[in-house]
Motif scaffolding. Structure first.
Motif: not given
Length: 111
Positions: A73-97
């Motif tokens: 699901g890393s793609w979701a964190a990349i998409l979240g970073t592009l659509c919302v920003g790093p404040s959303f994409g980074l914690p999402l990725f860390l949660y998935l990991r």
């Protein structure tokens, strides 16, 4: 750790959009105005430059660490970073990991 990361993910979505949605409702998707206002002052240009560099660093981290750790699901964190920003994409990725690591760590202690 997972509840904290989910909370940060939620905040990383809600806080930026709490500022963007009212602007969007007032101005519509007026990209020239968005860019004009984003660089209207040196401090706003500073903030946007910081966000852009941070977003690139977060995407690089997601790609490299996502592949190395096999995070699904890393793609979701990349998409979240592009659509919302790093404040959303980074914690999402860390949660998935973290979510993916959790079962593996639990099994290690059982043996």
């Amino acid at each position: 750790m997972q509840p904290l990361l989910l909370t940060l993910t939620l905040l990383g979505f809600v806080l930026p959009f709490s500022q963007f949605v009212p602007w969007l409702m007032k101005n519509g998707l007026n990209l020239p105005l968005l860019v004009q206002e984003a660089v209207a002052t040196r401090i706003s240009a500073f903030a946007w430059a910081d966000v852009l560099v941070s977003a690139l660093a977060v995407i690089l981290l997601i790609v490299v660490e996502g592949r190395r750790s096999g995070v699904r699901g890393s793609w979701a964190a990349i998409l979240g970073t592009l659509c919302v920003g790093p404040s959303f994409g980074l914690p999402l990725f860390l949660y998935l990991r973290e979510r993916q690591r959790q079962p593996r760590q639990a099994r290690r202690w059982e043996h």
